[in-house]
Motif scaffolding. Structure first.
Motif, mmCIF file in Angstrom:
data_model
loop_
_atom_site.group_PDB
_atom_site.id
_atom_site.type_symbol
_atom_site.label_atom_id
_atom_site.label_comp_id
_atom_site.label_asym_id
_atom_site.label_seq_id
_atom_site.Cartn_x
_atom_site.Cartn_y
_atom_site.Cartn_z
ATOM 1 N N ILE A 314 0.816 -1.210 0.000
ATOM 2 C CA ILE A 314 0.000 0.000 0.000
ATOM 3 C C ILE A 314 0.852 1.264 0.000
ATOM 4 N N PHE A 315 2.009 1.199 0.678
ATOM 5 C CA PHE A 315 2.861 2.389 0.749
ATOM 6 C C PHE A 315 3.555 2.654 -0.593
ATOM 7 N N SER A 316 4.078 1.586 -1.220
ATOM 8 C CA SER A 316 4.770 1.784 -2.498
ATOM 9 C C SER A 316 3.796 2.234 -3.583
ATOM 10 N N LEU A 317 2.533 1.757 -3.531
ATOM 11 C CA LEU A 317 1.549 2.181 -4.521
ATOM 12 C C LEU A 317 1.189 3.652 -4.358
ATOM 13 N N GLU A 318 1.084 4.115 -3.117
ATOM 14 C CA GLU A 318 0.801 5.531 -2.875
ATOM 15 C C GLU A 318 1.971 6.407 -3.338
ATOM 16 N N GLU A 319 3.192 5.933 -3.078
ATOM 17 C CA GLU A 319 4.371 6.677 -3.549
ATOM 18 C C GLU A 319 4.426 6.706 -5.071
ATOM 19 N N ALA A 320 4.036 5.609 -5.706
ATOM 20 C CA ALA A 320 4.026 5.568 -7.168
ATOM 21 C C ALA A 320 3.010 6.565 -7.721
ATOM 22 N N LYS A 321 1.824 6.607 -7.105
ATOM 23 C CA LYS A 321 0.807 7.570 -7.532
ATOM 24 C C LYS A 321 1.317 9.001 -7.416
ATOM 25 N N LYS A 322 1.950 9.306 -6.295
ATOM 26 C CA LYS A 322 2.475 10.661 -6.080
ATOM 27 C C LYS A 322 3.561 10.998 -7.108
ATOM 28 N N SER A 323 4.434 10.042 -7.400
ATOM 29 C CA SER A 323 5.506 10.271 -8.383
ATOM 30 C C SER A 323 4.927 10.548 -9.760
ATOM 31 N N ILE A 324 3.873 9.818 -10.149
ATOM 32 C CA ILE A 324 3.259 10.020 -11.467
ATOM 33 C C ILE A 324 2.592 11.392 -11.534
ATOM 34 N N LEU A 325 1.880 11.771 -10.462
ATOM 35 C CA LEU A 325 1.261 13.097 -10.406
ATOM 36 C C LEU A 325 2.306 14.198 -10.573
ATOM 37 N N ASN A 326 3.404 14.096 -9.834
ATOM 38 C CA ASN A 326 4.463 15.121 -9.900
ATOM 39 C C ASN A 326 5.091 15.193 -11.286
ATOM 40 N N ALA A 327 5.250 14.031 -11.927
ATOM 41 C CA ALA A 327 5.843 14.016 -13.263
ATOM 42 C C ALA A 327 4.939 14.743 -14.265
ATOM 43 N N TYR A 328 3.628 14.492 -14.167
ATOM 44 C CA TYR A 328 2.704 15.180 -15.078
ATOM 45 C C TYR A 328 2.669 16.683 -14.808
ATOM 46 N N ARG A 329 2.623 17.056 -13.542
ATOM 47 C CA ARG A 329 2.542 18.482 -13.217
ATOM 48 C C ARG A 329 3.800 19.233 -13.657
ATOM 49 N N SER A 330 4.946 18.545 -13.593
ATOM 50 C CA SER A 330 6.179 19.210 -14.032
ATOM 51 C C SER A 330 6.171 19.491 -15.529
ATOM 52 N N LYS A 331 5.263 18.824 -16.266
ATOM 53 C CA LYS A 331 5.143 19.042 -17.710
ATOM 54 C C LYS A 331 3.915 19.897 -18.059
ATOM 55 N N GLY A 332 3.249 20.458 -17.032
ATOM 56 C CA GLY A 332 2.148 21.391 -17.297
ATOM 57 C C GLY A 332 0.766 20.795 -17.221
ATOM 58 N N PHE A 333 0.619 19.547 -16.806
ATOM 59 C CA PHE A 333 -0.704 18.930 -16.650
ATOM 60 C C PHE A 333 -1.156 19.134 -15.199
ATOM 61 N N PHE A 334 -1.638 20.367 -14.911
ATOM 62 C CA PHE A 334 -1.967 20.714 -13.530
ATOM 63 C C PHE A 334 -3.333 20.172 -13.095
ATOM 64 N N ASP A 335 -4.146 19.711 -14.053
ATOM 65 C CA ASP A 335 -5.458 19.156 -13.710
ATOM 66 C C ASP A 335 -5.454 17.635 -13.719
ATOM 67 N N VAL A 336 -4.276 17.025 -13.786
ATOM 68 C CA VAL A 336 -4.185 15.580 -13.889
ATOM 69 C C VAL A 336 -4.770 14.888 -12.656
ATOM 70 N N GLU A 337 -5.378 13.739 -12.884
ATOM 71 C CA GLU A 337 -5.892 12.892 -11.807
ATOM 72 C C GLU A 337 -5.374 11.481 -12.037
#
Length: 869
Positions: A314-337
């Motif tokens: 559960i912890f690694s999956l939450e960290e993976a979700k956070k990493s994917i969100l940050n990667a998208y936001r760093s490329k300008g996808f601020f509304d990503v879910e």
């Protein structure tokens, strides 16, 4: 009178102490030849103890004082005298000795034969001899010299039969291919054991994120049928069929040539196989899916998630979700879910990317990319640093407009003030130190750099220690001048030199044949210690060609303000020979013999005989020379010779005797007489000549081993008599000097004249590598040669990357038939060269053109090594 008697009585009481107190050195084995034992006394014995402890062959040193006697007890390691190896067919002797770190003349610090046997077996296992056996016998005589006998039973070479993967559900052939375990290759145990790390990576890449693997060892087996793969060990990772087959065939031939018996046994079905055995715990094989993604690929998202390295919980999956969100936001996808769900070994990430925001920067609209913005900010800061704003820093400010899907971007940069190193002052009277500061100030003012200050500090320290100021130090004060946009730094250095240490003892260790007086001639010594004299001493020992190993260690005596030097020597073999037999169509069968004797009578005298005999002619040269003839000031060279030379318009057969004797006026300058008797045959005639004359020679290098400045000057006057009478005078000057940090200049000026009945072989010609490179060898002055010549050469050496250099050059010169006037027909050539600087001098390839019409069609190419004087 009574006072005198009392004084004599008191003196008599002291006499036994001073007369009989002494220092002796005792060793379990005799020490190599040295002057430590004859030099040691009560005043310096502590220094001698320190020096003895520094010797590699000395294990321990202790001091005992008893009955007014000081005894220095030395425990010495045994010295390897001889090493005999039998039974080694597959591995060469030198490789075995290198692996065991055993060398003749070296101390033997490990006398346990079993440890050497185990190490040798390890070497053989690394080369496929998995059942190799070794027996080491170590014999130490009463003088502490070691004889080592090594007996090897190599056994058969084992070939790889394939991998064994316990606990694995995957196809072994698939794993063999991915790991590079090739059937038919030699089984090298260490190389195979390291495959376990690649095996772990393979399982992670396939989704076995809870897996682990370890190496169990090699499983040995005898072949039950012919194993032809030893002749064609195919690597399936090479996709192109021709290359794969050629590579396999080449390796098979190597097997046959390197290990013929083991390879033939394998072909006949009687060889040995080895199987690397791995144990694998696979765990669950996870599958990760991504839906809704278009900007990042599934492979990129899996890498971003980090799940292969972290495993699934559960912890690694939450960290993976956070990493994917940050990667998208760093490329300008601020509304990503991003959402995920797990069903057993199946994990699904659902992504709603939304619209990518644009960035507004300097009235430009571009897709938002945090990585590119950071890079642009770094470039701006680096540019400010280059301009002197070394305290400049900045940050990215953003204002997100979610309605317009825009990001207003700005860079908040604080430049600060320019930091300029204005000048560095020196307070003191030392001219050499003042020169260091002048050279540094030539680069100022400049952007403040701590590196420049550190380099200056190192130069000062090197100068102080290198010139005997062992207690020298320096202080630096910084003053700041602040202007509107600039801060100027002004440094003031006070250099405290302290006492200058004098040259102390010169101690020699290890010279068995060379006499101590000859060693002292090679040793450069001045009143005060300097690294320069150490380098020159080292150069003398190396250039004498008597030693294969020379090392100079220094020891500081702070009480007496002295620096002692220990010169450790390893003499070369006194005799050598080389015999060669060859054939060419011009000379026919050729016999070539070289025979040398070094250090005759222990005085540095060397002799080399070169004898060459072909079906057409016989030549020889017997040289005797001594660089230090019974003194530091004298040197001599002599030669008995028979020679043959081919020139452009004539050939020369000559035989005779030559002798030159030099006296060193200074360290770099010699003068002296030379004399020769020769019989010369040329152009269908012959001439017997007696030549005698004087020479003046100066050769200077500012650094013995890595010179930046080279001077070479020679002046000679020669008188010839006999069948012909003539006189010659020649001058030759060469300079290599630095102009700036990145530019060196070299130039050569030479000239000469001859008067009288000068034979063609002593006339002047120009053309070729050493002069007028745009013309062929001896082209200028042909066909009869000249009685006077002048020549000049200029080159610029421009350093390129690393040790590479670019060298444009210009040559000019001419030859005149009369000795009473300067040449009138002056030729010139030009070109450029490229090369690399090495310890033996530059290695260059030159392209030269003559100063004539159609010069592009008349180019010449030259390859050279070293400086051409």
């Amino acid at each position: 009178m009574r006072v005198l008697i009392q004084w004599l009585f008191s003196l008599s009481l002291l006499l036994p102490i001073t007369a009989f107190s002494k220092v002796v050195i005792l060793s379990n084995y005799p020490l190599q030849k040295n002057n430590l034992e004859s030099t040691v006394n009560k005043e310096n014995y502590q220094t001698i103890v320190e020096i003895l402890r520094s010797l590699e062959e000395v294990k321990n040193v202790s001091v005992e004082e008893k009955d007014e006697q000081i005894t220095i007890k030395v425990e010495r390691y045994p010295i390897i005298k001889s090493i005999k190896i039998i039974g080694n067919m597959a591995i060469l002797r030198d490789k075995i000795l290198s692996y065991l770190t055993l060398y003749e003349g070296a101390p033997l610090k490990e006398t346990d034969a079993k440890s050497l046997e185990d190490k040798l077996k390890e070497l053989y296992r690394e080369n496929g001899h998995l059942e190799a056996q070794a027996k080491v016998n170590i014999q130490i005589d009463e003088l502490g010299f070691v004889s080592i006998e090594i007996e090897v039973r190599e056994g058969d070479v084992f070939f790889i039969g394939g991998g064994v993967y316990k606990g694995s559900s995957l196809d072994p052939n698939f794993l063999d291919e991915r790991l590079g375990i090739i059937k038919g290759r030699i089984a090298k145990e260490g190389e195979l054991s390291r495959k376990v790390f690649d095996l772990q990576d393979i399982y992670l890449s396939l989704g076995f994120w809870d897996s682990f693997a370890y190496y169990e060892g090699l499983q040995k087996a005898k072949m039950e049928r012919p194993f032809w793969r030893v002749l064609l060990p195919i690597d399936p990772n090479i996709k192109r069929r021709p290359l794969r087959l050629v590579g396999a065939l080449a390796e098979g031939i190597k097997n046959l040539l390197s290990h013929p018996i083991s390879t033939l046994k394998a072909i006949s079905g009687k060889g040995k196989l080895a199987y690397p055995v791995f144990y694998v715990y696979e765990g669950t094989r996870y599958q990760v899916f991504f839906e809704g993604n278009s900007f990042f690929s599934p492979q990129e998202l899996l890498k971003i998630s980090g799940l292969p390295q972290k495993g699934i919980d559960i912890f690694s999956l939450e960290e993976a979700k956070k990493s994917i969100l940050n990667a998208y936001r760093s490329k300008g996808f601020f509304d990503v879910e991003v959402e995920y769900k797990q069903e057993g070994e199946r994990i699904l990430f659902s992504i709603r990317e939304g619209q990518r925001y644009n960035a507004i920067l300097d009235d430009q609209i571009l897709p938002y990319d945090e990585e590119k913005l950071k890079k642009k900010l770094e470039e701006m800061i680096e540019q400010l640093w280059a301009e002197g704003y070394i305290l400049a820093k900045g940050e990215i400010k953003t204002n997100i407009d979610r309605d317009k899907k825009l990001v207003d971007v700005s860079f908040d940069i604080n430049e600060g003030k320019k930091q300029i190193l204005k000048t560095i002052k020196y307070v003191g009277n030392n001219k050499d130190i003042a020169k260091i500061f002048r050279e540094v100030n030539e680069k100022l003012p400049a952007v403040y750099s701590s590196t420049l200050i550190e380099q200056l500090n190192l130069r000062i320290e090197k100068y102080l220690k290198g010139n005997g100021y062992m207690e020298g130090s320096f202080e630096a004060e910084a003053m700041v001048e602040e202007e509107e946009d600039v801060i100027n730094y002004i440094y003031t250095y006070k250099v405290l030199e302290g006492p200058r240490y004098k040259a102390g003892l010169d101690l020699y260790y290890g010279a068995k044949v060379t006499r101590s007086r000859e060693l002292s001639y090679m040793t450069v010594r001045e009143e005060f210690y300097s690294e320069k004299t150490v380098d020159e001493t080292l150069y003398n020992f190396i250039s004498s060609n008597l030693f294969i190993g020379v090392k100079i260690d220094t020891f500081i005596d702070t009480d007496k303000k002295q620096v002692h030097r220990l010169i450790k020597l390893q003499e070369d073999k006194r005799g050598f020979y080389d015999l060669g037999v060859g054939y060419n169509s011009q000379e026919g069968l050729i016999l070539d013999l070289n025979l040398g004797l070094k250090n005759l009578f222990g005085i540095g005298l060397s002799s080399i005989l070169n004898y060459k005999r072909s079906e057409k002619r016989e030549t020889y040269s017997l040289n005797f020379e001594d660089p230090f003839l019974f003194t530091r000031k004298l040197w001599f060279k002599s030669n008995v010779f028979k020679d043959y030379q081919e020139h452009r318009v004539y050939t020369l057969d000559t035989q005779g005797f030559a002798l030159s004797l030099g006296y060193r006026i200074t360290r770099y300058t010699s003068f002296g007489p030379f004399f020769s008797i020769s019989d010369n045959r040329y152009l269908g005639t012959s001439a017997r000549l007696n030549k005698y004359g004087l020479f003046l020679l100066r050769e200077y290098k500012d650094d013995i081993f890595n010179p930046r400045r080279v001077h070479y000057n020679s002046l000679s006057f020669l008188k010839a008599s006999g069948d012909l009478n003539y006189t010659k005078a020649e001058l030759n000057t060469f300079y290599f000097i630095p102009i700036t940090t990145n530019l060196n200049l070299s130039f050569k000026v030479s000239g000469g004249s001859a008067w009288g009945s000068v034979p063609i072989f002593d006339r002047y010609f120009l053309g070729g590598l050493t002069n007028l490179r745009g013309y062929s060898y001896e082209e200028v002055g042909s066909p009869t040669g000249g009685k006077s010549f002048v020549f000049g050469r200029m080159e610029l050496e421009v350093p390129l990357k690393g040790s590479f250099v670019f060298v444009p050059f210009y040559d000019v010169g001419g030859v005149e038939g009369s000795s009473n006037r300067l040449p009138r027909d002056i030729k010139h050539s030009f070109g450029f060269g490229g090369g690399v600087k090495t310890p033996v001098g530059p290695i260059r390839l030159d392209l030269a053109f003559p100063g004539e019409r159609d010069f592009l069609k008349k180019f010449k190419l030259y390859l050279s090594v070293g400086y051409i004087y």
